[in-house]
Design an enzyme around this catalytic site. Sequence first.
Site, PDB file in Angstrom:
ATOM      1  N   LYS A 117       5.712   3.951  17.103  1.00  0.00           N
ATOM      2  CA  LYS A 117       5.643   2.864  16.111  1.00  0.00           C
ATOM      3  C   LYS A 117       6.826   2.964  15.164  1.00  0.00           C
ATOM      4  O   LYS A 117       7.066   4.011  14.565  1.00  0.00           O
ATOM      5  CB  LYS A 117       4.336   2.932  15.327  1.00  0.00           C
ATOM      6  CG  LYS A 117       4.165   1.770  14.346  1.00  0.00           C
ATOM      7  CD  LYS A 117       2.745   1.655  13.844  1.00  0.00           C
ATOM      8  CE  LYS A 117       2.564   0.491  12.894  1.00  0.00           C
ATOM      9  NZ  LYS A 117       1.204   0.345  12.417  1.00  0.00           N
ATOM     10  N   ASN A 170       0.827  -1.214   0.000  1.00  0.00           N
ATOM     11  CA  ASN A 170       0.000   0.000   0.000  1.00  0.00           C
ATOM     12  C   ASN A 170       0.855   1.255   0.000  1.00  0.00           C
ATOM     13  O   ASN A 170       1.947   1.288   0.557  1.00  0.00           O
ATOM     14  CB  ASN A 170      -0.955  -0.015   1.204  1.00  0.00           C
ATOM     15  CG  ASN A 170      -0.376   0.686   2.431  1.00  0.00           C
ATOM     16  OD1 ASN A 170      -0.436   1.918   2.540  1.00  0.00           O
ATOM     17  ND2 ASN A 170       0.210  -0.095   3.333  1.00  0.00           N
ATOM     18  N   ASN A 201       5.828  -1.453  11.554  1.00  0.00           N
ATOM     19  CA  ASN A 201       5.047  -0.984  10.408  1.00  0.00           C
ATOM     20  C   ASN A 201       5.352  -1.869   9.179  1.00  0.00           C
ATOM     21  O   ASN A 201       6.037  -2.885   9.304  1.00  0.00           O
ATOM     22  CB  ASN A 201       5.394   0.485  10.139  1.00  0.00           C
ATOM     23  CG  ASN A 201       4.185   1.259   9.663  1.00  0.00           C
ATOM     24  OD1 ASN A 201       3.458   0.807   8.769  1.00  0.00           O
ATOM     25  ND2 ASN A 201       3.950   2.420  10.246  1.00  0.00           N
ATOM     26  N   SER A 258       5.615   5.210   8.639  1.00  0.00           N
ATOM     27  CA  SER A 258       4.954   4.865   7.375  1.00  0.00           C
ATOM     28  C   SER A 258       5.856   5.269   6.223  1.00  0.00           C
ATOM     29  O   SER A 258       6.448   6.349   6.252  1.00  0.00           O
ATOM     30  CB  SER A 258       3.608   5.577   7.263  1.00  0.00           C
ATOM     31  OG  SER A 258       2.688   4.969   8.112  1.00  0.00           O
ATOM     32  N   ASN A 304       4.985   6.045   3.248  1.00  0.00           N
ATOM     33  CA  ASN A 304       4.278   6.713   2.151  1.00  0.00           C
ATOM     34  C   ASN A 304       4.110   8.214   2.303  1.00  0.00           C
ATOM     35  O   ASN A 304       3.419   8.846   1.524  1.00  0.00           O
ATOM     36  CB  ASN A 304       2.909   6.055   1.963  1.00  0.00           C
ATOM     37  CG  ASN A 304       3.049   4.566   1.701  1.00  0.00           C
ATOM     38  OD1 ASN A 304       3.867   4.155   0.870  1.00  0.00           O
ATOM     39  ND2 ASN A 304       2.310   3.749   2.439  1.00  0.00           N
ATOM     40  N   THR A 305       4.709   8.783   3.332  1.00  0.00           N
ATOM     41  CA  THR A 305       4.751  10.238   3.464  1.00  0.00           C
ATOM     42  C   THR A 305       6.215  10.627   3.316  1.00  0.00           C
ATOM     43  O   THR A 305       7.047  10.217   4.138  1.00  0.00           O
ATOM     44  CB  THR A 305       4.189  10.690   4.841  1.00  0.00           C
ATOM     45  OG1 THR A 305       2.809  10.344   4.885  1.00  0.00           O
ATOM     46  CG2 THR A 305       4.349  12.188   5.053  1.00  0.00           C
ATOM     47  N   PHE A 361      -1.688   8.380   4.234  1.00  0.00           N
ATOM     48  CA  PHE A 361      -2.443   9.044   5.321  1.00  0.00           C
ATOM     49  C   PHE A 361      -3.700   9.747   4.812  1.00  0.00           C
ATOM     50  O   PHE A 361      -3.953  10.919   5.165  1.00  0.00           O
ATOM     51  CB  PHE A 361      -1.569  10.056   6.074  1.00  0.00           C
ATOM     52  CG  PHE A 361      -0.453   9.466   6.900  1.00  0.00           C
ATOM     53  CD1 PHE A 361      -0.341   8.106   7.127  1.00  0.00           C
ATOM     54  CD2 PHE A 361       0.500  10.302   7.486  1.00  0.00           C
ATOM     55  CE1 PHE A 361       0.699   7.581   7.900  1.00  0.00           C
ATOM     56  CE2 PHE A 361       1.535   9.798   8.254  1.00  0.00           C
ATOM     57  CZ  PHE A 361       1.635   8.437   8.464  1.00  0.00           C
TER      58      PHE A 361
END
Length: 353
Positions: free
Chosen positions: A219, A116, A248, A184, A186-187, A120
């Site tokens: 996390k 994925n 994560n 994460s 993806n940022t 966010f």
Amino acid sequence: MMYPIIRNTLFLLPPETAHQVSMKGLDMVAAIPLFNHWMSSHFQVQDPNLAKTVFGLQFPNPVGLGAGFDKNAEHLDALDMLGFGFVEIGTVTPKPQAGNVKPRLFRIPDQKALINRMGFNNDGVTLIANRLKERKSKTNSTLIIGGNIGKNKVTENQDAWKDYCTNFIGLEEVVDYFVVNVSSPNTPGLRELQEKEALRKIFSELQLLNKNNKPILLKIAPDLETSALDDIIALTSEVKIDGLVSSNTTLDRSLLNSMNTERAKIIGPGGLSGQPLLNKSNQVLDYLYKGIGDRLPIIASGGVFKPEDAQAKLNAGASLVQVWTGFIYEGPGIVKNILQALKTDSETSKYTK
Ligand SMILES: Cc1cc2nc3c(=O)[nH]c(=O)nc-3n(C[C@H](O)[C@H](O)[C@H](O)COP(=O)(O)O)c2cc1C
């Protein structure tokens, strides 16, 4: 028993649509008291031997749902009905944001994995906090809710701590614990905040606001070098961090077989979750537990599908476990399946409390 048929049907839909359709269906079931009662009695495993107190909170059982599944806190009654001991909402950011362009969620069925790059997508802290306040006024549910918080994409890393504080203030009344998400993939630039001084700043500022002593956890990514893990272990003795969530999703595509490595190239960037992540996340958990011991609780996340996966994480020192990708592949019975095995183990004292 029915789930393989339901899953095959849902898998005909794009992954995000399947997620929305199935959760809407479960929401409708949860809203009808008779159905809710039937589903609860079918899916929930209530046993005092499964309950445990972790960072001062009483969890009815140690199996939770990881962040990113109910980003906007819209499905808590349905998730409660399915027997989760706790649900982590979010990642929540101060301002609402749309996330990356679709498609941004991909299945890799033969390795029971997902990739994925959601980025966010969420309704923003004000709307989500209001939703939680409204639910709280209507329910007597004791489901434990974690608030996973992050920064907006447009916020520079040097100002990221302000976003974490805004989220904290917005959600303080309505969540039971917080998770600072700096992991994460993806940022852009977010994972740089896992660096010691950046974390020190975020946690010191949050703890200044934390007059009621809400547990605040961190996390982390499974892709950190051991030197970075050492830094985090050291930091937990220097600033107040109440626990870790490990881990994560991973950027490591070598966990895929050669056919899926080619597929992943076509899919493009994103975090990999599910079965291929199990061993890697267990190695990180082992390393962290060796450094931290029982000083701080660890919530273990990554590749939990079967009871033995959950048991392995608890044996390796985790206090609680979370499922995510396993829920997609195994279906809603995953919680019951794990809890029944842990219950049996608790009777023969194999379940690590
Ligand atoms: C589609 C998707 C979205 C996710 N979104 C978030 C998120 O917003 N914040 C977060 O901390 N983790 C997020 N995660 C990571 C999960 O919470 C979990 O840590 C990870 O998927 C590993 O567990 P699993 O192998 O059981 O899926 C997401 C995972 C997936 C698959």
